[in-house]
Design a protein around this motif. Sequence first.
Motif, short mmCIF file in Angstrom:
data_model
loop_
_atom_site.label_atom_id
_atom_site.label_comp_id
_atom_site.label_asym_id
_atom_site.label_seq_id
_atom_site.Cartn_x
_atom_site.Cartn_y
_atom_site.Cartn_z
N LEU A 55 18.26 19.44 35.19
CA LEU A 55 18.01 19.73 36.52
C LEU A 55 16.79 20.47 37.09
O LEU A 55 16.37 21.38 36.17
N GLN A 56 16.35 20.10 38.10
CA GLN A 56 14.99 20.75 38.50
C GLN A 56 15.03 21.31 39.95
O GLN A 56 15.88 20.73 40.83
N LYS A 57 14.20 22.17 40.07
CA LYS A 57 14.03 22.81 41.58
C LYS A 57 13.43 21.63 42.30
O LYS A 57 12.47 20.89 42.08
N GLY A 58 14.01 21.32 43.51
CA GLY A 58 13.64 20.26 44.44
C GLY A 58 14.57 18.97 44.56
O GLY A 58 14.59 18.29 45.19
N ASP A 59 15.54 19.06 43.29
CA ASP A 59 16.37 18.17 43.38
C ASP A 59 17.45 17.97 44.60
O ASP A 59 17.77 19.20 44.82
N ILE A 60 17.85 16.75 45.24
CA ILE A 60 18.84 16.95 46.38
C ILE A 60 20.08 16.72 45.65
O ILE A 60 20.56 15.53 44.98
N VAL A 61 21.22 17.69 45.93
CA VAL A 61 22.51 17.28 45.32
C VAL A 61 23.29 15.93 46.40
O VAL A 61 23.32 16.47 47.60
N VAL A 62 23.58 15.01 45.72
CA VAL A 62 24.19 14.10 46.37
C VAL A 62 25.83 14.36 46.16
O VAL A 62 26.45 14.12 47.10
N SER A 63 26.19 14.40 44.94
CA SER A 63 27.71 14.73 44.89
C SER A 63 28.16 15.83 43.65
O SER A 63 27.17 15.91 42.63
N VAL A 64 29.13 16.27 43.76
CA VAL A 64 29.60 16.93 42.75
C VAL A 64 31.17 16.84 42.29
O VAL A 64 31.94 16.60 43.26
N ASN A 65 31.19 16.44 41.24
CA ASN A 65 32.33 15.99 40.52
C ASN A 65 33.27 14.83 41.60
O ASN A 65 34.17 14.64 41.86
N GLY A 66 32.31 13.76 41.79
CA GLY A 66 32.59 12.94 42.72
C GLY A 66 32.95 13.08 44.05
O GLY A 66 32.95 12.07 45.07
N LYS A 67 32.61 14.18 44.59
CA LYS A 67 32.72 14.65 45.93
C LYS A 67 31.29 14.66 46.63
O LYS A 67 30.43 15.35 46.28
N VAL A 97 21.90 13.88 41.64
CA VAL A 97 21.06 14.28 42.33
C VAL A 97 19.99 13.25 42.70
O VAL A 97 20.01 12.11 41.92
N ASP A 98 19.42 13.45 43.82
CA ASP A 98 18.14 12.56 44.19
C ASP A 98 17.17 13.25 43.95
O ASP A 98 16.68 14.20 44.41
N ARG A 99 16.08 12.31 42.92
CA ARG A 99 14.85 13.27 42.55
C ARG A 99 13.79 12.05 43.05
O ARG A 99 13.71 10.98 42.24
N ASN A 100 13.06 12.26 44.05
CA ASN A 100 11.96 11.48 44.44
C ASN A 100 12.52 10.02 44.84
O ASN A 100 12.01 9.07 44.31
N GLY A 101 13.49 9.77 45.38
CA GLY A 101 14.18 8.43 45.62
C GLY A 101 14.99 7.89 44.64
O GLY A 101 15.69 6.75 44.76
N THR A 102 15.06 8.38 43.30
CA THR A 102 15.99 7.90 42.15
C THR A 102 17.08 8.77 42.15
O THR A 102 16.95 10.07 42.00
N GLN A 103 18.31 8.27 41.97
CA GLN A 103 19.61 9.02 41.80
C GLN A 103 19.88 9.24 40.16
O GLN A 103 19.81 8.18 39.38
N LEU A 104 20.09 10.38 39.78
CA LEU A 104 20.21 10.81 38.43
C LEU A 104 21.40 11.45 38.22
O LEU A 104 21.88 12.14 38.98
N LYS A 105 22.01 11.41 37.20
CA LYS A 105 23.53 11.75 36.71
C LYS A 105 23.30 12.99 35.80
O LYS A 105 22.50 12.77 34.55
N PHE A 106 23.76 14.13 35.91
CA PHE A 106 23.95 15.42 34.86
C PHE A 106 25.40 15.76 34.78
O PHE A 106 26.12 15.83 35.60
N SER A 107 25.60 16.27 33.56
CA SER A 107 26.97 17.06 33.10
C SER A 107 26.77 18.23 32.62
O SER A 107 25.88 18.00 31.39
N PHE A 108 27.55 19.37 32.90
CA PHE A 108 27.42 20.39 32.09
C PHE A 108 28.48 21.38 32.30
O PHE A 108 29.09 21.19 33.09
N LYS A 109 28.66 22.55 31.75
CA LYS A 109 29.81 23.21 31.67
C LYS A 109 29.53 24.60 32.26
O LYS A 109 28.39 25.05 31.79
N LEU A 110 30.31 25.31 33.36
CA LEU A 110 29.92 26.49 33.59
C LEU A 110 30.13 27.50 32.67
O LEU A 110 31.03 27.26 32.01
N ARG A 111 29.23 28.50 32.71
CA ARG A 111 28.98 29.59 31.64
C ARG A 111 29.08 30.99 32.20
O ARG A 111 28.16 31.03 33.13
#
Length: 446
Positions: free
Chosen positions: A391-403, A429-443
Amino acid sequence: MLKYGTFIGCLFFLFVLFANAQNGYFLKAGEDSETIHFKFINNLIIVPIEVNGVELSFILDTGVNKPILFNTSGREDLQLFNNRKIELKGLGDGTPVEAIQSSGNTFRLKNLINTNQELYLLTDSNINFSPRLGIPVHGIIGYDLLKNFIVEVKYNRKRLKFHEPESYKYKNCNRCETYRLDIIGNKPFMNANVAFGERDSKPVYLLVDSGSTDAIWLFEDESRGIEVPERHFDDYMGRGLNGDVYGKRSKLKSFTIGNFEMEDAKVAFPDSVSVRHITFKGGRNGSLGSEILKRFNLIIDYPYERITLSKNGNFKEPFHYNMSGIELEQNGLRVVTESTATAIGTVFKENSEDPSGGITFSSSRLLSIALKPALEIAEIRKDSPAMEVGLQKGDIVVSVNGKEAHNYNIQEVKEMLNQKPGKTLRLVVDRNGTQLKFSFKLRQVL
């Protein structure tokens, strides 16, 4: 028998109270108290104040002297009086900022009125806390609003109550503790103790800073044993008047005010560049922020220089650092397509097996296009779970866990990003018009 010296002292104190009452805020004739309801967002108290007849929102910040306006966009109807240009210095890694000093302004909070309020208007539109809070916030206010009153702060009820000092009577309270509150340079200071290990409790002298979202800030001082613990991490600490603030974060073994003790309290050490403009009055060692203050209901008494604390329901909340590594801000708007089910008719048909007559509803889905706030990743912590997956600075959050993120305010999305250790987060997230998916565990960080 009243001694002559005591009598003169009493007269002098009454004169000071009278002078203060004439210089600053006063209650409308016939009133001896006023209740103000506030919003509590990201550990900050936000109150509505009319400035020359225009309603604005202010952060109640005990760490500032005069009110500061930093966001007047969309309020072209606001008029300020008696203006001149000056420079202001404060927290941050940048240079002093240009401001406009204005006097003779009328501030009003219901029946609290000041007809000659001085303020500073920042001319740099980039200094704006609204994006991080998700609501319009126009400025900060502190000493001038508080100095003439005894103020009850009910964090659990989101309520302030201002009292005339001469008519206020302290109630008997077995769970309350009252301490000295030193007013130095129009700012409140008090004593506390910090422990970095089992047996090294150290006295510290702290600015009471309701405008800080953190728990405790300490300034490194090797001569007094105030040093960054071995277990720490580097982090972005927030935005100050003169720019971004960076430093190191850790945890204390304990933090104590009188008989109130909190374990594993968060502590931050701002770097020397960020605090170079601060004047260390009264031997100040740091700041006591709202993540500690919110655990109490307070009586802040500037006229008699004392503060009373009693625990509220927040007292036992654990101290957690950001577990995702993501800091969000609201930045502009994004186009969102939404669909809604709409009934367009009712069809009757015969059905011998259905005594109701077989009523069938026919519906279709309508698509609508709406503009929603864009929640952008404003900062991302080094070596955090979010950075590790890309994930990068500037990414727009589209959804979190399907919400869908646009259905929630910024505080609710922040809570989704920091629910509990080990929870898996799935972000789109939306990065420059492209939607990307990421998954990670909170720590947990520490």
